[in-house]
Design a protein around this motif. Structure first.
Motif, PDB file in Angstrom:
ATOM      1  N   TRP A 228       0.800  -1.215   0.000  1.00  0.00           N
ATOM      2  CA  TRP A 228       0.000   0.000   0.000  1.00  0.00           C
ATOM      3  C   TRP A 228       0.835   1.269   0.000  1.00  0.00           C
ATOM      4  N   ARG A 229       2.061   1.232   0.505  1.00  0.00           N
ATOM      5  CA  ARG A 229       2.890   2.443   0.542  1.00  0.00           C
ATOM      6  C   ARG A 229       3.194   2.982  -0.854  1.00  0.00           C
ATOM      7  N   ASN A 230       3.061   2.146  -1.880  1.00  0.00           N
ATOM      8  CA  ASN A 230       3.362   2.572  -3.247  1.00  0.00           C
ATOM      9  C   ASN A 230       2.249   3.392  -3.891  1.00  0.00           C
ATOM     10  N   TYR A 231       1.117   3.521  -3.209  1.00  0.00           N
ATOM     11  CA  TYR A 231      -0.056   4.129  -3.835  1.00  0.00           C
ATOM     12  C   TYR A 231      -0.584   5.294  -3.008  1.00  0.00           C
TER      13      TYR A 231
ATOM     14  N   GLY B  51       5.121   0.002 -11.183  1.00  0.00           N
ATOM     15  CA  GLY B  51       3.722   0.409 -11.188  1.00  0.00           C
ATOM     16  C   GLY B  51       3.351   1.327 -10.042  1.00  0.00           C
ATOM     17  N   ARG B  52       4.299   1.632  -9.161  1.00  0.00           N
ATOM     18  CA  ARG B  52       4.002   2.514  -8.039  1.00  0.00           C
ATOM     19  C   ARG B  52       3.728   3.933  -8.517  1.00  0.00           C
ATOM     20  N   GLU B  53       3.026   4.680  -7.669  1.00  0.00           N
ATOM     21  CA  GLU B  53       2.607   6.034  -8.014  1.00  0.00           C
ATOM     22  C   GLU B  53       3.452   7.122  -7.358  1.00  0.00           C
ATOM     23  N   VAL B  54       4.392   6.736  -6.541  1.00  0.00           N
ATOM     24  CA  VAL B  54       5.159   7.714  -5.779  1.00  0.00           C
ATOM     25  C   VAL B  54       6.647   7.594  -6.120  1.00  0.00           C
ATOM     26  N   PRO B  55       7.405   8.681  -5.988  1.00  0.00           N
ATOM     27  CA  PRO B  55       8.826   8.650  -6.354  1.00  0.00           C
ATOM     28  C   PRO B  55       9.660   7.814  -5.401  1.00  0.00           C
ATOM     29  N   ASP B  56      10.774   7.318  -5.906  1.00  0.00           N
ATOM     30  CA  ASP B  56      11.727   6.619  -5.042  1.00  0.00           C
ATOM     31  C   ASP B  56      12.942   7.495  -4.734  1.00  0.00           C
ATOM     32  N   VAL B  57      12.990   8.676  -5.315  1.00  0.00           N
ATOM     33  CA  VAL B  57      13.986   9.694  -4.997  1.00  0.00           C
ATOM     34  C   VAL B  57      13.245  11.000  -4.739  1.00  0.00           C
TER      35      VAL B  57
END
Length: 462
Positions: A251-254, A297-303
């Motif tokens: 869920w953290r990816n969305y 497919g995640r909606e949030v940045p990783d940087v």
């Protein structure tokens, strides 16, 4: 900060340094190390003499990875017992009985937990989108709360949690940025107050990860299905969708459920900074970043990189803050908060503080320097190559056997429940730490500078 205050602060630090110690005083809303040890010893001695009313019985709402860690830490505090667990995945409820005993009560419905009269406090370790609703409901039901950070999913939700705490005087509410209760932050606050680095003018924080689990690629159980997962309950306060195990377990990816790297990690750095400085928050927030590595497919940045302007207050001067988070750093697990002042800097960790004092440098306008230059004038130039010199360095480390910030944070909560005292991170503190982290996301996704009023706790439109 006035010149007199700065001079007094600096003299106070130097005098204490000359004696080989930096004094510790009782920090408001924080239990000092000596008090903590004394209280723990007392708890240990009295453990066998608790009556039923003295014991604290808790329940876990959200039995995933962080919830499990929270529960395991909480029950290490003497006199605390876990008696119930709630989760929307049946496999976690089965695991809960294996971990904590077949006699604990398990349910998918958190409302059943709140209705029980034998539960004194709840740990809320759900997705961020549920923090506000369950926090308010728990306090209204007379339960004390340990809520994982960030306290809310959106800045618009913060006042509801603060209001619920203010209304329900008999409950204690603690937000779960555990570093706030750490020895490291406690020491850093005292060092800054004593003038260890002079007047603060800049701070920076960094958090890095390089692993699938650290980047929220949580495992998906083989039996995940609409039959084993309470999908409709998961979405009952959110947008309706067909069953998707990725959205439930990762869920953290969305954005519908989590708050990205800023809500997961920046909030720790804000919490520590605010505790050390006494600040209530920045007034200008800017963020940039991107999805550079974990293109799953995640909606949030990783940087993500954030910049923040903190205004001058009666407690601290104006200063700037820069924060960085990335999930593609080969070192993995690197994190720190560094504070830079007019006379030095300090790196703050939860169990260590490293202070660097600037070496004294000769000023060109100094009469002694000017006289020397006059004497040397006309003489043959002789090159005297100098050595690199480190600033004065002091390291403060936790004593061997320190149980850590996580334990301290739970001890802080339960001690406040028993003594009707205060915690390190109540709803107001938690809101002020969450707000700039959440506004980082707004700045990133809206591609604009966000303006925040940390006193009125509202977004300012300009």
């Amino acid at each position: 900060m006035t010149d007199n205050n700065k001079n007094n602060s600096r003299r106070g630090f130097i005098n204490k340094l000359a004696k080989g110690v930096v004094g510790a005083s009782l920090i408001p809303n924080i239990i000092t190390a000596a008090d903590r040890q004394k209280s723990l010893q007392q708890l240990a001695r009295q453990k066998d003499h608790y009556s039923a009313n003295d014991n604290i019985q808790i329940a876990l709402i959200g039995a995933g990875g962080m919830g499990t860690e929270d529960a395991n830490t909480a029950i290490k505090v003497p006199g605390v017992k876990l008696i119930a667990a709630c989760d929307l995945y049946d496999g976690r409820l089965a695991d809960a009985k294996k971990k904590w005993g077949s006699d604990i009560y398990t349910t998918r419905d958190y409302k059943e937990i709140l209705q029980r009269k034998d539960i004194d406090a709840v740990i809320i370790a759900t997705p961020d989108s549920w923090h506000k609703d369950i926090s308010v409901a728990a306090m209204n039901a007379g339960k004390s709360v340990y809520c994982e950070k960030p306290m809310v999913h959106d800045v618009s939700e913060g006042s509801a949690v603060v209001d619920a705490q203010n209304r329900n005087k008999g409950v204690v509410y603690q937000v779960g940025s555990q570093g706030v209760s750490s020895l490291g932050n406690e020491k850093a606050r005292q060092l800054l107050k004593d003038g260890a680095i002079g007047e603060l003018n800049y701070a920076e924080g960094f958090w890095a990860r390089m692993s699938a689990f650290g980047a929220w690629q949580y495992p998906i159980p083989a039996d995940a299905s609409p039959a084993t997962v309470g999908w409709d309950a998961f979405l009952s306060n959110n947008k309706k969708r067909d069953f998707d195990p990725l959205r439930f377990f990762r869920w953290r990816n969305y954005r519908d459920y989590g708050t990205g790297v800023s809500g997961d990690l920046f909030v720790h750095l804000f919490s520590s900074l605010h505790l050390v400085t006494g600040s209530i928050g920045p007034e200008k927030i800017m963020a940039t970043g991107g999805l550079r590595y974990w293109k799953d497919g995640r909606e949030v940045p990783d940087v993500m990189l954030g910049m923040f302007d903190y205004p001058q207050t009666e407690i601290h001067p104006a200063f700037n803050l820069s924060l960085r988070v990335n999930f593609v750093d080969g070192t993995g697990g690197t994190n720190y908060l560094r504070m830079v002042g007019s006379e030095g800097s300090m790196t703050v960790e939860w169990d260590r503080v490293t202070v660097y004092r600037n070496k004294n440098a000769s000023d060109a306008s100094d009469p002694l320097s000017a006289g020397k230059n006059a004497r040397d004038n006309g003489k043959q130039f002789v090159y005297e190559r100098k050595h690199m010199m480190d600033p004065d360095k002091l390291i403060y480390e936790a004593e061997e056997g320190y149980k850590g910030a996580h334990f301290d944070h739970f001890y802080n909560l339960f001690n406040a429940m028993r003594t009707k005292g205060k915690v390190a991170e109540d709803a107001m503190f938690g809101f002020r730490a969450a707000a700039p982290a959440l506004l980082c996301n707004d700045s990133y996704f809206q591609n604009k500078i966000m303006h925040w009023d940390p006193k009125a706790l509202k977004v300012v439109n300009k």
